[in-house]
Design a protein around this motif. Structure first.
Motif, PDB file in Angstrom:
ATOM      1  N   THR A 119      -3.577  17.641 -65.324  1.00  0.00           N
ATOM      2  CA  THR A 119      -2.410  16.779 -65.517  1.00  0.00           C
ATOM      3  C   THR A 119      -2.723  15.323 -65.181  1.00  0.00           C
ATOM      4  OG1 THR A 119      -1.020  18.669 -64.903  1.00  0.00           O
ATOM      5  CG2 THR A 119       0.031  16.500 -64.964  1.00  0.00           C
ATOM      6  N   ASN A 120      -3.382  15.084 -64.071  1.00  0.00           N
ATOM      7  CA  ASN A 120      -3.695  13.704 -63.673  1.00  0.00           C
ATOM      8  C   ASN A 120      -4.606  13.030 -64.690  1.00  0.00           C
ATOM      9  OD1 ASN A 120      -2.178  13.916 -61.321  1.00  0.00           O
ATOM     10  ND2 ASN A 120      -3.905  14.696 -60.129  1.00  0.00           N
ATOM     11  N   LEU A 126      -3.597   8.144 -70.894  1.00  0.00           N
ATOM     12  CA  LEU A 126      -2.600   7.413 -71.677  1.00  0.00           C
ATOM     13  C   LEU A 126      -2.744   5.903 -71.528  1.00  0.00           C
ATOM     14  CD1 LEU A 126       0.593   9.581 -71.002  1.00  0.00           C
ATOM     15  CD2 LEU A 126      -0.815   9.534 -73.070  1.00  0.00           C
ATOM     16  N   ILE A 127      -3.444   5.458 -70.489  1.00  0.00           N
ATOM     17  CA  ILE A 127      -3.616   4.019 -70.268  1.00  0.00           C
ATOM     18  C   ILE A 127      -5.105   3.714 -70.273  1.00  0.00           C
ATOM     19  CG2 ILE A 127      -3.194   2.092 -68.713  1.00  0.00           C
ATOM     20  CD1 ILE A 127      -0.851   3.641 -67.564  1.00  0.00           C
ATOM     21  N   PRO A 128      -5.599   2.960 -71.248  1.00  0.00           N
ATOM     22  CA  PRO A 128      -7.022   2.598 -71.255  1.00  0.00           C
ATOM     23  C   PRO A 128      -7.396   1.766 -70.038  1.00  0.00           C
ATOM     24  CG  PRO A 128      -6.002   2.184 -73.394  1.00  0.00           C
ATOM     25  CD  PRO A 128      -4.892   2.511 -72.440  1.00  0.00           C
ATOM     26  N   GLN A 129      -8.659   1.784 -69.725  1.00  0.00           N
ATOM     27  CA  GLN A 129      -9.139   1.069 -68.543  1.00  0.00           C
ATOM     28  C   GLN A 129      -8.976  -0.431 -68.732  1.00  0.00           C
ATOM     29  OE1 GLN A 129     -13.150   2.096 -67.564  1.00  0.00           O
ATOM     30  NE2 GLN A 129     -13.058   1.213 -65.513  1.00  0.00           N
ATOM     31  N   SER A 130      -8.653  -1.117 -67.632  1.00  0.00           N
ATOM     32  CA  SER A 130      -8.489  -2.582 -67.591  1.00  0.00           C
ATOM     33  C   SER A 130      -7.305  -3.053 -68.431  1.00  0.00           C
ATOM     34  CB  SER A 130      -9.770  -3.285 -68.058  1.00  0.00           C
ATOM     35  OG  SER A 130     -10.871  -2.911 -67.248  1.00  0.00           O
ATOM     36  N   THR A 131      -6.271  -2.225 -68.568  1.00  0.00           N
ATOM     37  CA  THR A 131      -5.070  -2.635 -69.291  1.00  0.00           C
ATOM     38  C   THR A 131      -4.188  -3.482 -68.377  1.00  0.00           C
ATOM     39  OG1 THR A 131      -5.119  -0.606 -70.579  1.00  0.00           O
ATOM     40  CG2 THR A 131      -3.048  -1.829 -70.559  1.00  0.00           C
ATOM     41  N   GLU A 219     -11.340  15.506 -74.820  1.00  0.00           N
ATOM     42  CA  GLU A 219     -10.561  14.520 -74.066  1.00  0.00           C
ATOM     43  C   GLU A 219      -9.789  15.129 -72.915  1.00  0.00           C
ATOM     44  OE1 GLU A 219      -8.047  12.462 -76.733  1.00  0.00           O
ATOM     45  OE2 GLU A 219      -9.677  11.382 -77.738  1.00  0.00           O
ATOM     46  N   ILE A 220      -9.595  16.453 -72.920  1.00  0.00           N
ATOM     47  CA  ILE A 220      -8.796  17.074 -71.856  1.00  0.00           C
ATOM     48  C   ILE A 220      -9.642  17.418 -70.635  1.00  0.00           C
ATOM     49  CG2 ILE A 220      -7.214  18.015 -73.556  1.00  0.00           C
ATOM     50  CD1 ILE A 220      -8.510  20.725 -73.142  1.00  0.00           C
ATOM     51  N   ASN A 221     -10.970  17.252 -70.725  1.00  0.00           N
ATOM     52  CA  ASN A 221     -11.844  17.613 -69.589  1.00  0.00           C
ATOM     53  C   ASN A 221     -12.086  16.390 -68.698  1.00  0.00           C
ATOM     54  OD1 ASN A 221     -12.170  20.261 -70.529  1.00  0.00           O
ATOM     55  ND2 ASN A 221     -13.742  19.599 -71.973  1.00  0.00           N
TER      56      ASN A 221
END
Length: 221
Positions: A119-120, A126-131, A219-221
């Motif tokens: 879940t985390n 959902l939020i790309p890095q450095s957004t 993407e789920i791993n």
């Protein structure tokens, strides 16, 4: 004219039974018996295809059981695409009902597994890095919409590519009654070239479907 043109993809029924969909299973009846002898040329060809796909998938996923699933998915779509190239055989992969039956349960199972077990990770994805902080709500909305339309894009991509080539072949074949005799050779040559192109499209679209599904599962791993 367009209704008549697209009606070539409609399943016909006998006694209210749409038997055209049996073309999905028809290939199993067409496999020659010597396929099951070991070693046979067809079995060796299938083994080489499996090894090539395994080498491609090992970069994306690490689990052997998932590799077997995605290779089976590739073979199912590819063989159904090829079945549609035979005369008077129904093309099941040119219909959204068939393709959504494959892509929608696959996407739902991937999403359920990811949200239940990671879940985390799914929230952070959902939020790309450095957004920037101000753009985070918009990025969550965009990523959510892109996730929700994935099964539809998988199905529509395969459907559109299967319909486009078959429609072009149908349009060219309808010109045979109005062309003079000396142009028939060019028409037949064009049809042969398009048929070769459709064979490559049948393989490429099955490969793209498999790779995208594998990327979504990664993407789920």
């Amino acid at each position: 004219m367009m209704n008549n043109l697209f009606s070539t993809f409609d399943p016909t029924s006998i006694f209210n039974l749409k038997l055209n969909w049996m073309s999905t299973m028809l290939l199993m009846l067409m496999i020659p018996l010597n396929f099951w002898f070991s070693p046979s040329r067809m079995l060796m060809l299938m083994w080489k295809i499996n090894m090539y796909l395994k080498n491609e998938l090992i970069i994306i996923i690490k689990k052997n059981n998932l590799m077997l699933f995605f290779i089976s998915l590739f073979l199912l779509i590819m063989l159904n695409n090829f079945m549609g190239l035979f005369p008077y055989i129904f093309t099941s992969t040119s219909h959204l009902s068939m393709n959504l039956t494959i892509s929608l349960p696959l996407w739902i199972s991937i999403m359920l597994f990811g949200w239940i077990n990671n879940t985390n990770h799914m929230f952070t994805h959902l939020i790309p890095q450095s957004t920037p902080m101000l753009l985070m709500p918009f990025m969550v909305l965009i990523e959510t919409i892109s996730n929700l339309i994935r099964p539809m894009t998988l199905a529509v991509r395969l459907t559109a590519n299967m319909i486009a080539g078959h429609l072009l072949l149908t349009l060219l074949s309808s010109m045979k009654n109005i062309l003079p005799l000396y142009l028939m050779f060019i028409l037949i040559l064009t049809q042969i070239l398009l048929l070769i192109l459709e064979m490559s499209v049948a393989i490429i679209q099955a490969y793209v479907f498999m790779i995208l599904a594998a990327l979504y599962s990664n993407e789920i791993n």
